[in-house]
Design an enzyme around this catalytic site. Structure first.
Site, PDB file in Angstrom:
ATOM      1  CG  ASP A  64      -0.709   8.076   0.844  1.00  0.00           C
ATOM      2  OD1 ASP A  64       0.166   8.922   1.048  1.00  0.00           O
ATOM      3  OD2 ASP A  64      -1.378   7.998  -0.201  1.00  0.00           O
ATOM      4  CG  ASP A  76      -1.673   1.200   1.446  1.00  0.00           C
ATOM      5  OD1 ASP A  76      -2.241   1.672   0.451  1.00  0.00           O
ATOM      6  OD2 ASP A  76      -1.732   1.712   2.592  1.00  0.00           O
ATOM      7  CE  LYS A  92      -1.556  11.402  -2.094  1.00  0.00           C
ATOM      8  NZ  LYS A  92      -2.595  10.864  -1.217  1.00  0.00           N
TER       9      LYS A  92
END
Ligand code: THU
Length: 358
Positions: free
Chosen positions: A10, A8, A114
C-alpha cells in the site's frame, strides 16, 4: 549489485486506502453499527487486525476478528475490482523489472487475502513475485526488520543485494535495519520524514524510473538516484553569502563506485570561490589518488538546471572520458543529461596525458 526488489504494497504499488475504509464502514453497517471514516485513522498502517479491531473496541463491540476481516475483504474486492488503482507507472516499472530478470517480492503487513485481491486488481501475475510475505507470516511487525530479512532469505539473496521500496517511516526503518538499500516514496510521508529515518533516496513514485531492460541498467538508475540524493543534501551546506546560488555535486568513481560530494564555497575575494564540482573532484583525489569518473550529478536551483562552468569542465577533462554521463537536476528533480564531450568538446589535455583519453 542489487539483484532483488522488495515492495511494500500500500502506498508503493497501489492506493487502496479509500476502498478499504469504505469496505470496513460497509462491514460495520452490515452488523448494524454506524461508524465514521475518521474512526479508522488512528489504525491506518497498524495491520488489519487493529484496523477493524480498534474501531470495534471504540464502539464496545466484540467481534470474531478473522471472520470480520474475511467479510470486509469480500466487500473490498467488490469495491476495488475494475478500478484503476495501481499507482502511476507501477505496471510499467514491474514489467521492466520482470523482463530484466530482477527477483521480486511483496512484503506487506496486510493480510494475504488483501494482497491477492490487490495483485489481481492491478493485473499483476503473482508468479512475477518469487516470494510473497504478509503480516500473518511474522510476529514482529515493521519497524522490526523481520519481514525484509525473511523475504530476502526466502528469495535466496542477501539483504545487501536488495532494494526495498517503502512509503512509510516504519517500513524504511525496517528496510534499513535489515541492511537493504531503501528508496522512499512520498505517497504518505514527506521527503524530510523519510530521509530522517534513513531512506537512501527519495522519489515521488516508481514512475520516476526511466525504462530499463537489464539488471545492470537498473543498478545504474539506482546509482543515479543515490548520487542525486547526495548532491541535493550537500548543496544545502554551500557557503554562498554573495551569490546565494547553491550548488551540490556528486562524482561517482569508476574505480571504486564511491560517491564524492562537493558544494560551492565562496570567498570575500570573489575569484577565490570554488565550485561544487571541483570540490567533489578534489575529495575524490584526496581519497583515491588518480581516479576515473563514472558519472557526475549536479543539483542547482536553476531553470534549466546549471551545467558545470568551463573551469570545472576543464578539471573534469582530466578524469572523465568523452562519453562520461553528466546529469543536471533542479531542486524539484527535473533533470537533463549530457555526455561530457557535449559540454566540453575540445578540452586542453597536456601532450603527455593524452593517452588517458584514448
Ligand atoms: N558555481 C558552481 O558551484 N558550479 C558551477 O559550475 C557554476 C557556478 C557556483 C560558484 C558560485 O558560488 C556561484 O555558483 C555563482 O557563480
Amino acid at each position: 549489485m542489487i539483484k532483488a526488489i522488495l515492495f511494500d504494497m500500500d502506498g508503493v504499488l497501489i492506493d487502496s486506502e479509500e476502498y478499504i475504509s469504505e469496505a470496513a464502514i460497509a462491514y460495520f453497517a452490515s452488523i448494524g453499527v454506524t461508524v465514521k471514516a475518521e474512526d479508522f485513522i488512528p489504525f491506518v498502517g497498524a495491520g488489519e487486525d487493529r484496523y477493524i479491531g480498534g474501531v470495534a473496541e471504540k464502539y464496545g463491540i466484540k467481534l470474531d476478528i478473522e471472520q470480520a476481516k474475511l467479510d470486509t475483504y469480500d466487500i473490498y474486492e467488490q469495491l476495488i475490482m475494475g478500478k484503476e488503482s495501481a499507482l502511476v507507472g507501477v505496471v510499467r516499472f514491474l514489467t521492466n523489472a520482470h523482463e530484466a530478470g530482477m527477483l521480486m517480492a511483496v512484503a506487506t503487513s496486510a493480510d494475504r487475502r488483501k494482497m491477492e485481491i490487490n495483485l489481481e486488481v492491478m493485473g499483476l501475475d503473482p508468479k512475477w513475485f518469487k516470494v510473497l510475505v504478509n503480516g500473518k507470516d511474522l510476529e514482529r511487525k515493521k519497524p522490526f526488520p523481520d519481514i525484509y530479512i525473511k523475504a530476502a532469505n526466502d528469495m535466496g539473496v542477501e539483504n545487501g543485494e536488495c532494494i526495498v521500496f517503502e512509503d512509510a517511516t516504519n517500513g524504511v526503518q525496517a528496510a534499513k535495519a535489515a541492511g537493504s538499500l531503501c528508496g522512499g516514496i512520498t505517497t504518505s510521508f514527506s521527503e524530510e520524514q523519510l530521509r530522517a529515518v534513513g531512506a537512501d533516496f527519495i522519489i515521488g513514485g516508481l514512475d520516476d524510473f526511466e525504462d530499463f531492460s537489464s539488471i545492470s541498467e537498473f543498478n545504474r538508475l539506482l546509482l543515479r538516484f543515490k548520487a542525486r540524493e547526495i548532491a541535493s543534501q550537500v548543496r544545502l551546506n554551500a557557503y554562498t553569502p554573495y551569490s546565494h546560488f547553491q550548488v551540490g555535486a556528486a562524482v561517482v568513481s569508476a574505480s571504486t563506485g564511491s560517491v564524492y560530494r562537493g558544494c560551492n564555497v565562496e570567498n570575500s575575494s570573489y575569484g577565490a570561490t570554488i565550485c561544487a564540482e571541483r570540490g567533489a573532484m578534489m575529495e575524490a583525489v584526496a581519497s583515491e589518488g588518480d581516479f576515473r569518473i563514472d558519472m557526475v550529478v549536479v543539483v542547482s536551483d536553476d531553470d534549466p538546471p546549471a551545467p558545470p562552468c568551463a573551469l570545472c569542465l576543464q578539471v573534469m577533462a582530466e578524469f572523465a572520458k568523452s562519453d562520461t554521463e553528466v546529469f543536471l537536476y533542479d531542486t524539484e528533480g527535473k533533470g537533463r543529461q549530457f555526455r561530457f564531450d557535449e559540454l566540453l568538446p575540445h578540452p586542453f589535455i597536456f601532450p603527455t596525458q593524452r593517452h588517458r583519453h584514448s
